[in-house]
Design a protein around this motif. Structure first.
Motif, PDB file in Angstrom:
ATOM      1  N   TYR A 134       0.825  -1.203   0.000  1.00 12.82           N
ATOM      2  CA  TYR A 134       0.000   0.000   0.000  1.00 12.82           C
ATOM      3  C   TYR A 134       0.868   1.265   0.000  1.00 12.82           C
ATOM      4  CZ  TYR A 134      -3.697   3.304   1.086  1.00 12.82           C
ATOM      5  OH  TYR A 134      -4.571   4.361   1.031  1.00 12.82           O
ATOM      6  N   LYS A 135       1.972   1.245   0.740  1.00 10.16           N
ATOM      7  CA  LYS A 135       2.864   2.404   0.758  1.00 10.16           C
ATOM      8  C   LYS A 135       3.498   2.628  -0.615  1.00 10.16           C
ATOM      9  CE  LYS A 135       3.977   2.396   5.682  1.00 10.16           C
ATOM     10  NZ  LYS A 135       5.025   2.165   6.718  1.00 10.16           N
ATOM     11  N   TYR A 136       3.784   1.552  -1.314  1.00 12.31           N
ATOM     12  CA  TYR A 136       4.296   1.695  -2.673  1.00 12.31           C
ATOM     13  C   TYR A 136       3.190   2.227  -3.591  1.00 12.31           C
ATOM     14  CZ  TYR A 136       6.125   0.499  -7.275  1.00 12.31           C
ATOM     15  OH  TYR A 136       6.514   0.551  -8.585  1.00 12.31           O
ATOM     16  N   TYR A 137       1.993   1.718  -3.411  1.00 12.57           N
ATOM     17  CA  TYR A 137       0.844   2.152  -4.223  1.00 12.57           C
ATOM     18  C   TYR A 137       0.602   3.652  -4.080  1.00 12.57           C
ATOM     19  CZ  TYR A 137      -4.073   2.764  -5.503  1.00 12.57           C
ATOM     20  OH  TYR A 137      -5.251   3.214  -6.055  1.00 12.57           O
ATOM     21  N   THR A 138       0.762   4.173  -2.869  1.00 15.95           N
ATOM     22  CA  THR A 138       0.511   5.594  -2.613  1.00 15.95           C
ATOM     23  C   THR A 138       1.751   6.463  -2.831  1.00 15.95           C
ATOM     24  OG1 THR A 138       1.006   5.300  -0.254  1.00 15.95           O
ATOM     25  CG2 THR A 138      -1.306   5.073  -0.944  1.00 15.95           C
ATOM     26  N   ASP A 139       2.822   5.865  -3.314  1.00 24.74           N
ATOM     27  CA  ASP A 139       4.082   6.582  -3.574  1.00 24.74           C
ATOM     28  C   ASP A 139       4.817   7.002  -2.312  1.00 24.74           C
ATOM     29  OD1 ASP A 139       3.940   6.451  -6.397  1.00 24.74           O
ATOM     30  OD2 ASP A 139       2.551   8.133  -6.421  1.00 24.74           O
ATOM     31  N   GLU A 140       4.401   6.486  -1.167  1.00 24.66           N
ATOM     32  CA  GLU A 140       5.151   6.768   0.053  1.00 24.66           C
ATOM     33  C   GLU A 140       6.494   6.038   0.025  1.00 24.66           C
ATOM     34  OE1 GLU A 140       4.747   6.201   4.915  1.00 24.66           O
ATOM     35  OE2 GLU A 140       2.966   6.022   3.636  1.00 24.66           O
ATOM     36  N   TRP A 141       6.509   4.865  -0.614  1.00 27.46           N
ATOM     37  CA  TRP A 141       7.742   4.093  -0.761  1.00 27.46           C
ATOM     38  C   TRP A 141       8.135   4.035  -2.228  1.00 27.46           C
ATOM     39  CZ3 TRP A 141       7.740  -1.018   2.554  1.00 27.46           C
ATOM     40  CH2 TRP A 141       7.835  -0.678   3.902  1.00 27.46           C
ATOM     41  N   SER A 142       9.443   4.017  -2.465  1.00 27.93           N
ATOM     42  CA  SER A 142       9.971   3.826  -3.810  1.00 27.93           C
ATOM     43  C   SER A 142       9.967   2.336  -4.139  1.00 27.93           C
ATOM     44  CB  SER A 142      11.403   4.356  -3.896  1.00 27.93           C
ATOM     45  OG  SER A 142      12.266   3.560  -3.090  1.00 27.93           O
ATOM     46  N   ILE A 143      10.182   2.040  -5.421  1.00 22.49           N
ATOM     47  CA  ILE A 143      10.270   0.638  -5.819  1.00 22.49           C
ATOM     48  C   ILE A 143      11.475  -0.035  -5.154  1.00 22.49           C
ATOM     49  CG2 ILE A 143      11.613   1.130  -7.906  1.00 22.49           C
ATOM     50  CD1 ILE A 143      10.059  -1.146  -9.277  1.00 22.49           C
ATOM     51  N   ARG A 144      12.550   0.721  -4.945  1.00 25.16           N
ATOM     52  CA  ARG A 144      13.733   0.177  -4.276  1.00 25.16           C
ATOM     53  C   ARG A 144      13.387  -0.283  -2.866  1.00 25.16           C
ATOM     54  NH1 ARG A 144      19.058   1.350  -5.884  1.00 25.16           N
ATOM     55  NH2 ARG A 144      19.258   2.589  -7.787  1.00 25.16           N
ATOM     56  N   LEU A 145      12.720   0.594  -2.120  1.00 29.08           N
ATOM     57  CA  LEU A 145      12.414   0.269  -0.734  1.00 29.08           C
ATOM     58  C   LEU A 145      11.412  -0.877  -0.642  1.00 29.08           C
ATOM     59  CD1 LEU A 145      12.723   0.765   2.236  1.00 29.08           C
ATOM     60  CD2 LEU A 145      11.080   2.651   2.062  1.00 29.08           C
ATOM     61  N   PHE A 146      10.422  -0.859  -1.513  1.00 25.88           N
ATOM     62  CA  PHE A 146       9.416  -1.918  -1.521  1.00 25.88           C
ATOM     63  C   PHE A 146      10.069  -3.279  -1.746  1.00 25.88           C
ATOM     64  CE2 PHE A 146       5.773  -3.888  -4.132  1.00 25.88           C
ATOM     65  CZ  PHE A 146       5.183  -4.440  -3.002  1.00 25.88           C
ATOM     66  N   MET A 147      10.945  -3.369  -2.732  1.00 25.04           N
ATOM     67  CA  MET A 147      11.588  -4.635  -3.051  1.00 25.04           C
ATOM     68  C   MET A 147      12.642  -5.005  -1.997  1.00 25.04           C
ATOM     69  SD  MET A 147      11.819  -4.272  -7.185  1.00 25.04           S
ATOM     70  CE  MET A 147      12.386  -5.941  -7.448  1.00 25.04           C
ATOM     71  N   ALA A 148      13.307  -3.993  -1.447  1.00 25.49           N
ATOM     72  CA  ALA A 148      14.297  -4.262  -0.402  1.00 25.49           C
ATOM     73  C   ALA A 148      13.621  -4.816   0.847  1.00 25.49           C
ATOM     74  CB  ALA A 148      15.063  -2.989  -0.066  1.00 25.49           C
ATOM     75  N   LYS A 149      12.464  -4.282   1.183  1.00 22.92           N
ATOM     76  CA  LYS A 149      11.716  -4.769   2.357  1.00 22.92           C
ATOM     77  C   LYS A 149      11.334  -6.234   2.163  1.00 22.92           C
ATOM     78  CE  LYS A 149       9.823  -3.310   6.264  1.00 22.92           C
ATOM     79  NZ  LYS A 149      10.595  -2.662   7.349  1.00 22.92           N
ATOM     80  N   TYR A 150      10.856  -6.545   0.985  1.00 23.82           N
ATOM     81  CA  TYR A 150      10.511  -7.931   0.662  1.00 23.82           C
ATOM     82  C   TYR A 150      11.745  -8.824   0.723  1.00 23.82           C
ATOM     83  CZ  TYR A 150       9.108 -11.860  -2.382  1.00 23.82           C
ATOM     84  OH  TYR A 150       8.870 -13.100  -2.914  1.00 23.82           O
TER      85      TYR A 150
END
Length: 224
Positions: free
Chosen positions: A193-209
């Protein structure tokens, strides 16, 4: 928002392909024609989603699988679907994406409405092949995100659906062709959801995963 984010993902991936580094998902020597592109797909379409691997540059602590959900809890009222019924629809959407997978991936699934979670057991196609291994790891992330995006879009596509249909945690077990546990990982709704709302970048989203990955008994370095 979908078109804008798709363009943003393409631009981010173009930049990330240039960089190299050490990550659970980094391809250090892939040629340009081997690089899959990231396509965000709504549940209503049958496109599979591939993505290249960025180098996580934003440091985040490894989350616990029991991390509390930030999603709202709706009480069941007469005429409203139960949590189990909502998760059945989520499972149907996930199965649809796997049935439409161009690479013929498959997964065993099970929903757990009582603790707001979902399980995917994914058979990897070839753990000695770096490209296939990398893409197989990332594929559940983008399938899950496609559903999160579709249920949150305010476009009347699914007017009766909302995020309560989506499990807060998706636990993933990657197994080898002979059934051994290669790796385990998980995804949280809040990250998508944070990636969807642009709160997170694609880098952070994938790094978290990527930070949730744990090696299993059948793990090996081949294909890294």
């Amino acid at each position: 928002m979908t078109n804008t984010k798709t363009i943003a993902i393409s631009a981010a991936l173009a930049l990330l392909i240039i960089s190299a580094g050490c990550s659970a998902f980094v391809d250090g020597g892939r040629s340009a024609d081997e690089t899959p592109t990231s396509t965000k797909t709504s549940v209503a379409t049958s496109e599979d989603i591939e993505t290249t691997t960025p180098v996580p540059t934003e440091s985040k602590s490894t989350p616990a699988a029991t991390e509390g959900a930030e999603t709202e809890t709706k009480s069941t009222t007469p005429g409203e679907l139960s949590k189990a019924q909502k998760f059945e629809e989520f499972d149907e959407n996930m199965q649809y994406l796997y049935d439409a997978d161009k690479e013929k991936r498959s997964a065993d699934t099970e929903a757990f409405p009582a603790n707001d979670s979902y399980r995917l057991t994914v058979e990897m196609r070839d753990t000695t092949n770096f490209t296939k291994t990398r893409n197989d790891r990332l594929n559940p992330l983008w399938k899950y995100y496609a559903i999160v995006e579709d249920y949150n879009n305010n476009d009347d596509h699914f007017p009766e659906r909302d995020h309560t249909y989506i499990p807060d945690t998706v636990n993933i077990t990657f197994v080898t062709e002979d059934g051994g546990v290669f790796e385990t990982t998980y995804i949280k709704y809040n990250w998508a959801y944070k990636y969807y709302t642009d709160e997170w970048s694609i880098r952070l989203f994938m790094a978290k995963y990527g930070s949730t990955t744990k090696e299993g008994p059948a793990y090996h370095e081949n294909g890294r």
